[in-house]
Design a protein around this motif. Structure first.
Motif, PDB file in Angstrom:
ATOM      1  N   ALA A 214     100.075  92.831  60.958  1.00 48.60           N
ATOM      2  CA  ALA A 214     100.363  93.519  62.218  1.00 48.60           C
ATOM      3  C   ALA A 214     101.646  94.351  62.140  1.00 48.60           C
ATOM      4  N   ALA A 215     102.709  93.806  61.507  1.00 53.81           N
ATOM      5  CA  ALA A 215     103.985  94.530  61.443  1.00 53.81           C
ATOM      6  C   ALA A 215     103.839  95.838  60.681  1.00 53.81           C
ATOM      7  N   ALA A 216     103.022  95.840  59.635  1.00 53.84           N
ATOM      8  CA  ALA A 216     102.819  97.073  58.861  1.00 53.84           C
ATOM      9  C   ALA A 216     102.089  98.118  59.704  1.00 53.84           C
ATOM     10  N   HIS A 217     101.117  97.696  60.494  1.00 56.96           N
ATOM     11  CA  HIS A 217     100.419  98.634  61.387  1.00 56.96           C
ATOM     12  C   HIS A 217     101.384  99.204  62.432  1.00 56.96           C
ATOM     13  N   SER A 218     102.279  98.370  62.930  1.00 55.73           N
ATOM     14  CA  SER A 218     103.258  98.842  63.915  1.00 55.73           C
ATOM     15  C   SER A 218     104.240  99.825  63.280  1.00 55.73           C
ATOM     16  N   ASN A 219     104.698  99.494  62.043  1.00 53.56           N
ATOM     17  CA  ASN A 219     105.589 100.421  61.330  1.00 53.56           C
ATOM     18  C   ASN A 219     104.878 101.738  61.039  1.00 53.56           C
ATOM     19  N   ARG A 220     103.602 101.636  60.707  1.00 51.69           N
ATOM     20  CA  ARG A 220     102.812 102.849  60.459  1.00 51.69           C
ATOM     21  C   ARG A 220     102.748 103.708  61.716  1.00 51.69           C
ATOM     22  N   ALA A 221     102.580 103.069  62.851  1.00 59.08           N
ATOM     23  CA  ALA A 221     102.535 103.801  64.117  1.00 59.08           C
ATOM     24  C   ALA A 221     103.857 104.526  64.371  1.00 59.08           C
ATOM     25  N   ASP A 222     104.978 103.857  64.091  1.00 59.26           N
ATOM     26  CA  ASP A 222     106.294 104.496  64.267  1.00 59.26           C
ATOM     27  C   ASP A 222     106.409 105.757  63.416  1.00 59.26           C
ATOM     28  N   ALA A 223     106.005 105.647  62.148  1.00 57.25           N
ATOM     29  CA  ALA A 223     106.118 106.797  61.240  1.00 57.25           C
ATOM     30  C   ALA A 223     105.191 107.932  61.681  1.00 57.25           C
ATOM     31  N   LEU A 224     103.960 107.596  62.050  1.00 60.39           N
ATOM     32  CA  LEU A 224     103.025 108.628  62.502  1.00 60.39           C
ATOM     33  C   LEU A 224     103.548 109.351  63.738  1.00 60.39           C
ATOM     34  N   ALA A 225     104.173 108.605  64.636  1.00 60.01           N
ATOM     35  CA  ALA A 225     104.725 109.225  65.851  1.00 60.01           C
ATOM     36  C   ALA A 225     105.808 110.225  65.497  1.00 60.01           C
ATOM     37  N   LYS A 226     106.666 109.871  64.554  1.00 64.17           N
ATOM     38  CA  LYS A 226     107.721 110.798  64.151  1.00 64.17           C
ATOM     39  C   LYS A 226     107.160 112.024  63.442  1.00 64.17           C
ATOM     40  N   LEU A 227     105.984 111.880  62.870  1.00 63.35           N
ATOM     41  CA  LEU A 227     105.322 113.017  62.233  1.00 63.35           C
ATOM     42  C   LEU A 227     104.451 113.776  63.230  1.00 63.35           C
ATOM     43  N   THR A 228     104.612 113.431  64.519  1.00 59.19           N
ATOM     44  CA  THR A 228     103.900 114.037  65.655  1.00 59.19           C
ATOM     45  C   THR A 228     102.389 113.867  65.556  1.00 59.19           C
ATOM     46  N   ARG A 229     101.951 112.834  64.884  1.00 56.11           N
ATOM     47  CA  ARG A 229     100.532 112.499  64.808  1.00 56.11           C
ATOM     48  C   ARG A 229     100.275 111.391  65.838  1.00 56.11           C
ATOM     49  N   PHE A 230     100.421 111.760  67.110  1.00 52.37           N
ATOM     50  CA  PHE A 230     100.502 110.752  68.166  1.00 52.37           C
ATOM     51  C   PHE A 230      99.189 110.005  68.398  1.00 52.37           C
ATOM     52  N   ASP A 231      98.070 110.695  68.306  1.00 50.73           N
ATOM     53  CA  ASP A 231      96.791 110.011  68.526  1.00 50.73           C
ATOM     54  C   ASP A 231      96.561 108.937  67.464  1.00 50.73           C
ATOM     55  N   GLU A 232      96.838 109.258  66.196  1.00 54.67           N
ATOM     56  CA  GLU A 232      96.721 108.258  65.126  1.00 54.67           C
ATOM     57  C   GLU A 232      97.727 107.132  65.328  1.00 54.67           C
ATOM     58  N   ALA A 233      98.928 107.497  65.764  1.00 56.06           N
ATOM     59  CA  ALA A 233      99.963 106.490  65.975  1.00 56.06           C
ATOM     60  C   ALA A 233      99.538 105.492  67.043  1.00 56.06           C
ATOM     61  N   LEU A 234      98.920 106.012  68.105  1.00 56.07           N
ATOM     62  CA  LEU A 234      98.476 105.134  69.181  1.00 56.07           C
ATOM     63  C   LEU A 234      97.425 104.146  68.680  1.00 56.07           C
ATOM     64  N   VAL A 235      96.496 104.615  67.859  1.00 63.64           N
ATOM     65  CA  VAL A 235      95.474 103.731  67.299  1.00 63.64           C
ATOM     66  C   VAL A 235      96.113 102.622  66.475  1.00 63.64           C
ATOM     67  N   SER A 236      97.118 102.971  65.647  1.00 62.57           N
ATOM     68  CA  SER A 236      97.787 101.968  64.812  1.00 62.57           C
ATOM     69  C   SER A 236      98.541 100.949  65.644  1.00 62.57           C
ATOM     70  N   SER A 237      99.246 101.414  66.679  1.00 60.81           N
ATOM     71  CA  SER A 237     100.006 100.473  67.512  1.00 60.81           C
ATOM     72  C   SER A 237      99.067  99.524  68.257  1.00 60.81           C
ATOM     73  N   GLU A 238      97.950 100.055  68.732  1.00 66.88           N
ATOM     74  CA  GLU A 238      97.010  99.202  69.459  1.00 66.88           C
ATOM     75  C   GLU A 238      96.306  98.220  68.527  1.00 66.88           C
ATOM     76  N   TYR A 239      96.102  98.629  67.273  1.00 67.43           N
ATOM     77  CA  TYR A 239      95.511  97.699  66.311  1.00 67.43           C
ATOM     78  C   TYR A 239      96.490  96.578  65.981  1.00 67.43           C
ATOM     79  N   ALA A 240      97.784  96.922  65.900  1.00 72.97           N
ATOM     80  CA  ALA A 240      98.794  95.884  65.671  1.00 72.97           C
ATOM     81  C   ALA A 240      98.778  94.856  66.796  1.00 72.97           C
ATOM     82  N   ILE A 241      98.607  95.326  68.026  1.00 75.08           N
ATOM     83  CA  ILE A 241      98.563  94.424  69.187  1.00 75.08           C
ATOM     84  C   ILE A 241      97.291  93.574  69.148  1.00 75.08           C
ATOM     85  N   THR A 242      96.187  94.172  68.721  1.00 72.08           N
ATOM     86  CA  THR A 242      94.940  93.412  68.596  1.00 72.08           C
ATOM     87  C   THR A 242      95.108  92.271  67.598  1.00 72.08           C
ATOM     88  N   LEU A 243      95.783  92.574  66.489  1.00 67.65           N
ATOM     89  CA  LEU A 243      96.009  91.558  65.468  1.00 67.65           C
ATOM     90  C   LEU A 243      96.979  90.480  65.928  1.00 67.65           C
TER      91      LEU A 243
END
Length: 591
Positions: free
Chosen positions: A111-140
């Motif tokens: 889960a922590a890796a998915h959350s970190n991935r979401a942070d990085a994607l957000a900074k790369l302005t890939r917000f839709d992908e980032a949201l999917v990663s953050s929500e998957y981290a929460i699911t896990l």
């Protein structure tokens, strides 16, 4: 050798301290370093030591230790994920994403890796992908407070502020002393214009971490919105004292100093922000406002182009044709001019379309539908299209508020061939018939504009403030299409103020109604610009620090020769502005 499997007593003590949180991490590092002397190539130890260094913001050392650990044993999801976090802290977001992805490849349920991935994607302005990663981290991991905080930040970037706020609240429920969630929550509350609640959230964050410069800077921005400027200044200065290289604090301080009319100091503060962060677009843009407000158009219009890189601009048009800013010859070429901000901007700067034609260009002017009929009254052969419809072919494009720069406009060279917009003859007749025979001078009133405007609380007033005018011998007409609930209550008691909102379908209707007025009195709205463009006498009521186009300390406007400006003598004092208007009207001077 595995230290844990050998049940090393020193390791267990160090690991327990590490698990207790940041306060104990420094002591844990001391014990880890002692163990490293015995086990210099133990990857688990190197990973823990590197992770602890990251927690204490020893970023470079932490990354070196984690890289060393991975060289020894590459299949460590925790080490890879933490290394991604380290690169994130260095703002190397592409590398951060690579290591998060490597960690997930080894452990898809990390889960922590998915959350970190979401942070990085957000900074790369890939917000839709980032949201999917953050929500998957929460699911896990449904109790993962940090993932809720990450999701809150992403939702905020997507302008889904209500959902963002809910996500931060969930993070705080799971982790009551969560500083980042409280701090970020204050920013979202500010976006929702809930400034009192935002201040509470800032204060809660400060109670959790009184040494965070960022939260003091945020608090200063919130206090500015609450018009508590002196307190706001103190808060920004606290931020700068804690972190002298915090560019955002200097930018916020500049904004506060501007509202205090300490313009020279505000420019110094913006320059400090820019010196610390050379590509700080918001600071450049805010500096442009001060330059333009003070009449320095040469520098101001150039700086104003930073708006395209500013976070204050959420949507940017992208075209496959070059931007025209006055350099390229355009004789025989087609130039697209398009609306980018507000309706008043289009009304103010559509005059430049005629100047483009004079250079030999064919002009396409794209405008929102409410302006379509009005813009068709521009003289010359200009093609008017509605925003959103298929555009004709064009060679160059220019946003409408860049035209003053393209034509190198100064105070002395503002084009003022008035009027440049006109009302429809048939609609003039319709209003003439509807209003009937005029028995006394007619005055059109506008007390408020669109409530979503960022400066609405500064520029709009309630209709009851106009009350002293209604005892005077004039016929009053409200020119607004939108009437706020509190003003409807007032109008119920003053039936002699005529309203016409049902018949104001678009701005051509408003223009024809204005033509039936002897005078328009308006706060800073698009109707004020319209009256000026029509060449009608217009009295504009301005706040203590007005929008940049009205300049400072003058009763006239170089943009509209028919305008008279009435300014607040001190912040918030609309009553004196209305009294000045009444005094002028008592002298029977309506132009």
């Amino acid at each position: 050798m595995s230290i844990i499997s050998n049940s090393n007593e020193l390791f267990n003590h160090a690991f327990s301290l590490h698990q207790l949180g940041r306060v104990n991490v420094k002591e844990a590092i001391t014990f880890y370093q002692q163990l490293r002397e015995q086990f210099p190539h133990e990857p688990q130890l190197l990973t823990l030591l590197g992770s602890a260094c990251l927690q204490l913001e020893n970023i470079s050392e932490g990354i070196l230790l984690l890289e060393e650990s991975i060289k020894i044993h590459s299949n460590q999801p925790i080490a890879l994920s933490n290394l991604g976090n380290g690169f994130y802290k260095l703002m190397r977001f592409s590398e951060s994403l690579i290591y998060s992805d490597r960690a997930i490849a080894l452990d898809p349920n990390f889960a922590a890796a998915h959350s970190n991935r979401a942070d990085a994607l957000a900074k790369l302005t890939r917000f839709d992908e980032a949201l999917v990663s953050s929500e998957y981290a929460i699911t896990l991991k449904p109790d993962f407070a940090e993932a809720y905080c990450t999701r809150g930040s992403i939702l905020s970037e997507l302008n889904r502020f209500d959902e963002s706020l809910l996500s931060y609240d969930q993070a705080i429920t799971l982790k009551s002393g969560f500083f980042d969630a409280y701090n970020n929550r204050s920013t979202v509350l500010s976006e929702l214009k809930c400034f009192e609640e935002a201040l509470v959230s800032c204060n809660q964050a400060i109670a959790l971490n009184p040494y965070s410069a960022e939260v003091y800077s945020n608090r200063g921005a919130v206090l500015k919105e609450l018009k508590r400027f002196e307190e706001a200044l103190v808060s920004c200065n606290q931020a700068i004292e804690l972190k002298p290289d915090l560019s955002e604090a200097y930018n916020n301080k500049g904004n506060i100093l501007k509202e205090l009319k300490r313009f020279d100091e505000s420019l110094v503060s913006y320059d400090c922000a820019i010196m610390l962060k050379t590509n700080f677009s918001d600071a450049y843009l805010n500096k442009s406002f001060v330059k333009l407000l003070s009449g320095n158009y040469t520098e101001g219009w150039t700086l104003y182009e930073w708006r395209w890189k500013s976070v204050q601009r959420k949507k940017i048009r992208v075209f496959d044709r070059p931007l025209w800013l006055g350099e390229a010859p355009i004789a025989g070429k087609t130039v697209l001019i398009y609306e980018e901000q507000g309706l008043g901007d289009v009304i103010q700067c559509c005059r430049y379309a005629i100047m483009l034609e004079a250079l030999g260009a064919k002009v396409i002017l794209e405008v929102p539908e409410p302006l379509l009929s009005l813009m068709s009254t521009l003289q010359n052969d200009i093609t008017i299209v509605t925003t959103g419809e298929t555009l004709p072919a064009f060679d160059f494009q220019c946003p409408i508020m860049s035209l003053p720069l393209a034509f190198k406009t100064t105070i002395d060279t503002i084009p003022v061939n008035m009027p440049y917009l006109f009302s429809d003859i048939d609609k003039q007749k319709m209003w003439k018939d509807r209003l009937g025979i005029k028995t006394k001078p007619r005055i059109g009133l506008v007390c408020s504009g669109a409530i979503i405007h960022t400066e609405d609380t500064k520029r709009s007033i309630t209709l009851n403030l106009f009350g002293p005018l209604f005892d005077l011998p004039f016929e009053f007409h409200l020119l607004q299409k939108e009437i706020r609930p509190e003003d409807k209550v007032f109008l119920a008691e003053f039936s002699h103020v005529h309203t016409h909102q049902e018949n104001l379908i678009d701005f051509s209707d408003t223009a024809a109604l204005i033509d039936e007025m002897d005078l328009v009195i308006s706060v800073d709205t698009s109707v004020a610009h319209l009256a000026g463009a029509l060449g009608k006498p217009i009295w504009v009521l301005l706040s203590w620090v007005p929008d940049f186009r009205w300049l400072l300390d003058r009763a006239d406007s170089p943009w509209y020769p028919s305008a008279t400006l009435f300014r607040q003598p001190e912040r918030g004092n609309w009553e004196q502005v209305i009294e000045d208007v009444c005094m002028r009207l008592r002298q029977n001077r309506v132009c």
